[in-house]
Design a protein around this motif. Structure first.
Motif, PDB file in Angstrom:
ATOM      1  N   MET A 107      34.103  42.981  41.654  1.00  0.00           N
ATOM      2  CA  MET A 107      33.546  42.950  42.997  1.00  0.00           C
ATOM      3  C   MET A 107      34.698  42.818  43.970  1.00  0.00           C
ATOM      4  SD  MET A 107      30.248  40.499  42.717  1.00  0.00           S
ATOM      5  CE  MET A 107      29.017  40.785  41.483  1.00  0.00           C
ATOM      6  N   ASN A 108      34.792  43.756  44.808  1.00  0.00           N
ATOM      7  CA  ASN A 108      35.889  43.726  45.770  1.00  0.00           C
ATOM      8  C   ASN A 108      35.398  44.329  47.078  1.00  0.00           C
ATOM      9  OD1 ASN A 108      38.782  42.968  45.781  1.00  0.00           O
ATOM     10  ND2 ASN A 108      38.920  44.980  46.708  1.00  0.00           N
ATOM     11  N   TYR A 109      34.350  43.747  47.588  1.00  0.00           N
ATOM     12  CA  TYR A 109      33.699  44.311  48.754  1.00  0.00           C
ATOM     13  C   TYR A 109      33.896  43.427  49.981  1.00  0.00           C
ATOM     14  CZ  TYR A 109      31.434  46.939  45.059  1.00  0.00           C
ATOM     15  OH  TYR A 109      31.191  47.730  43.971  1.00  0.00           O
ATOM     16  N   LYS A 110      33.909  44.061  51.147  1.00  0.00           N
ATOM     17  CA  LYS A 110      34.128  43.323  52.388  1.00  0.00           C
ATOM     18  C   LYS A 110      33.052  43.583  53.430  1.00  0.00           C
ATOM     19  CE  LYS A 110      39.071  43.223  51.764  1.00  0.00           C
ATOM     20  NZ  LYS A 110      40.368  43.619  52.207  1.00  0.00           N
ATOM     21  N   LYS A 111      32.417  44.745  53.388  1.00  0.00           N
ATOM     22  CA  LYS A 111      31.402  45.082  54.376  1.00  0.00           C
ATOM     23  C   LYS A 111      30.174  44.186  54.160  1.00  0.00           C
ATOM     24  CE  LYS A 111      32.919  49.843  54.781  1.00  0.00           C
ATOM     25  NZ  LYS A 111      32.590  51.247  54.522  1.00  0.00           N
ATOM     26  N   PRO A 112      29.478  43.813  55.238  1.00  0.00           N
ATOM     27  CA  PRO A 112      28.343  42.874  55.118  1.00  0.00           C
ATOM     28  C   PRO A 112      27.299  43.271  54.083  1.00  0.00           C
ATOM     29  CG  PRO A 112      28.906  43.176  57.421  1.00  0.00           C
ATOM     30  CD  PRO A 112      29.743  44.165  56.649  1.00  0.00           C
ATOM     31  N   ASN A 113      26.889  44.532  54.050  1.00  0.00           N
ATOM     32  CA  ASN A 113      25.876  44.939  53.074  1.00  0.00           C
ATOM     33  C   ASN A 113      26.403  44.851  51.645  1.00  0.00           C
ATOM     34  OD1 ASN A 113      23.958  45.400  55.022  1.00  0.00           O
ATOM     35  ND2 ASN A 113      24.281  47.613  55.086  1.00  0.00           N
ATOM     36  N   GLU A 114      27.673  45.136  51.462  1.00  0.00           N
ATOM     37  CA  GLU A 114      28.273  45.042  50.137  1.00  0.00           C
ATOM     38  C   GLU A 114      28.348  43.596  49.668  1.00  0.00           C
ATOM     39  OE1 GLU A 114      31.953  46.981  51.024  1.00  0.00           O
ATOM     40  OE2 GLU A 114      31.168  48.975  50.616  1.00  0.00           O
TER      41      GLU A 114
ATOM     42  N   ILE B 257      29.363  34.221  33.674  1.00  0.00           N
ATOM     43  CA  ILE B 257      29.675  35.382  34.501  1.00  0.00           C
ATOM     44  C   ILE B 257      31.152  35.336  34.856  1.00  0.00           C
ATOM     45  CG2 ILE B 257      29.259  36.531  36.703  1.00  0.00           C
ATOM     46  CD1 ILE B 257      26.407  35.450  36.598  1.00  0.00           C
ATOM     47  N   THR B 258      31.836  36.431  34.586  1.00  0.00           N
ATOM     48  CA  THR B 258      33.237  36.597  34.975  1.00  0.00           C
ATOM     49  C   THR B 258      33.290  37.743  35.967  1.00  0.00           C
ATOM     50  OG1 THR B 258      33.974  35.865  32.792  1.00  0.00           O
ATOM     51  CG2 THR B 258      35.577  37.045  34.157  1.00  0.00           C
ATOM     52  N   ILE B 259      33.804  37.457  37.138  1.00  0.00           N
ATOM     53  CA  ILE B 259      33.893  38.460  38.193  1.00  0.00           C
ATOM     54  C   ILE B 259      35.367  38.778  38.432  1.00  0.00           C
ATOM     55  CG2 ILE B 259      33.452  38.938  40.632  1.00  0.00           C
ATOM     56  CD1 ILE B 259      30.989  37.047  40.343  1.00  0.00           C
ATOM     57  N   PHE B 260      35.692  40.030  38.279  1.00  0.00           N
ATOM     58  CA  PHE B 260      37.051  40.500  38.522  1.00  0.00           C
ATOM     59  C   PHE B 260      37.136  41.027  39.949  1.00  0.00           C
ATOM     60  CE2 PHE B 260      36.175  41.101  33.995  1.00  0.00           C
ATOM     61  CZ  PHE B 260      37.202  40.350  33.441  1.00  0.00           C
ATOM     62  N   TYR B 261      38.224  40.721  40.620  1.00  0.00           N
ATOM     63  CA  TYR B 261      38.374  41.163  41.999  1.00  0.00           C
ATOM     64  C   TYR B 261      39.838  41.394  42.316  1.00  0.00           C
ATOM     65  CZ  TYR B 261      40.020  36.482  43.145  1.00  0.00           C
ATOM     66  OH  TYR B 261      40.750  35.319  43.200  1.00  0.00           O
ATOM     67  N   ARG B 262      40.089  42.059  43.444  1.00  0.00           N
ATOM     68  CA  ARG B 262      41.455  42.336  43.867  1.00  0.00           C
ATOM     69  C   ARG B 262      41.828  41.539  45.109  1.00  0.00           C
ATOM     70  NH1 ARG B 262      42.225  48.185  45.700  1.00  0.00           N
ATOM     71  NH2 ARG B 262      41.209  47.293  47.494  1.00  0.00           N
ATOM     72  N   ASP B 263      40.997  41.621  46.139  1.00  0.00           N
ATOM     73  CA  ASP B 263      41.289  40.969  47.414  1.00  0.00           C
ATOM     74  C   ASP B 263      40.445  39.716  47.578  1.00  0.00           C
ATOM     75  OD1 ASP B 263      43.045  43.080  48.185  1.00  0.00           O
ATOM     76  OD2 ASP B 263      41.290  44.286  48.697  1.00  0.00           O
TER      77      ASP B 263
ATOM     78  N   GLN C 256      33.059  32.433  36.883  1.00  0.00           N
ATOM     79  CA  GLN C 256      34.499  32.360  37.113  1.00  0.00           C
ATOM     80  C   GLN C 256      34.990  33.647  37.760  1.00  0.00           C
ATOM     81  OE1 GLN C 256      37.135  32.276  33.754  1.00  0.00           O
ATOM     82  NE2 GLN C 256      35.746  33.468  32.483  1.00  0.00           N
ATOM     83  N   PHE C 257      36.055  33.530  38.506  1.00  0.00           N
ATOM     84  CA  PHE C 257      36.649  34.662  39.202  1.00  0.00           C
ATOM     85  C   PHE C 257      38.062  34.882  38.669  1.00  0.00           C
ATOM     86  CE2 PHE C 257      33.301  33.320  41.957  1.00  0.00           C
ATOM     87  CZ  PHE C 257      32.854  34.475  42.563  1.00  0.00           C
ATOM     88  N   ILE C 258      38.384  36.125  38.399  1.00  0.00           N
ATOM     89  CA  ILE C 258      39.719  36.473  37.914  1.00  0.00           C
ATOM     90  C   ILE C 258      40.286  37.535  38.839  1.00  0.00           C
ATOM     91  CG2 ILE C 258      41.051  37.479  36.035  1.00  0.00           C
ATOM     92  CD1 ILE C 258      38.973  36.221  34.141  1.00  0.00           C
ATOM     93  N   ARG C 259      41.388  37.183  39.469  1.00  0.00           N
ATOM     94  CA  ARG C 259      42.028  38.115  40.392  1.00  0.00           C
ATOM     95  C   ARG C 259      42.903  39.078  39.605  1.00  0.00           C
ATOM     96  NH1 ARG C 259      44.971  36.806  46.111  1.00  0.00           N
ATOM     97  NH2 ARG C 259      45.002  38.964  46.790  1.00  0.00           N
ATOM     98  N   LEU C 260      42.733  40.356  39.868  1.00  0.00           N
ATOM     99  CA  LEU C 260      43.513  41.391  39.206  1.00  0.00           C
ATOM    100  C   LEU C 260      44.783  41.666  39.992  1.00  0.00           C
ATOM    101  CD1 LEU C 260      40.620  43.862  38.458  1.00  0.00           C
ATOM    102  CD2 LEU C 260      41.660  42.245  36.874  1.00  0.00           C
ATOM    103  N   SER C 261      45.794  42.021  39.279  1.00  0.00           N
ATOM    104  CA  SER C 261      47.045  42.389  39.933  1.00  0.00           C
ATOM    105  C   SER C 261      47.531  43.709  39.361  1.00  0.00           C
ATOM    106  CB  SER C 261      48.100  41.309  39.713  1.00  0.00           C
ATOM    107  OG  SER C 261      48.545  41.332  38.373  1.00  0.00           O
TER     108      SER C 261
END
Length: 93
Positions: free
Chosen positions: A1-8, A28-34, A50-55
């Protein structure tokens, strides 16, 4: 999940809500970038999220040879590498 717009962001929150509503014991493991503070704050209400930031270091350069059509593809490769690294066998992508 890497969304920023309100609907997203609402979509992400709804996904987390329904996942926990219909399977409260799920991990639940959520991968994200920003950074995504709204989604992290919402998810903090639930256990086993849990959240895991991708690089870019997680990318599989050997697969893409450094060339991809769209930047999102680089992070898709990083997600698959993390799934493999963590031994996750059952997941919703």
């Amino acid at each position: 999940m890497n969304y920023k717009k309100p609907n997203e962001v609402i979509m992400c929150k709804a996904w987390i809500y329904f996942a926990k509503r219909f399977n409260p014991k799920a991990s639940i493991t959520i991968f994200y970038r920003d950074p995504m503070p709204d989604i992290v704050q919402f998810a903090s209400k639930y256990k086993n999220v849990q959240f895991i930031r991708l690089s870019k270091q997680d990318m599989r350069a050997d697969l893409s040879r450094g060339f991809v059509d769209h930047p999102v593809q680089e992070f898709q490769l990083a997600v698959w590498k993390q799934i493999e690294k963590r031994g996750i066998h059952k997941f919703i992508y």
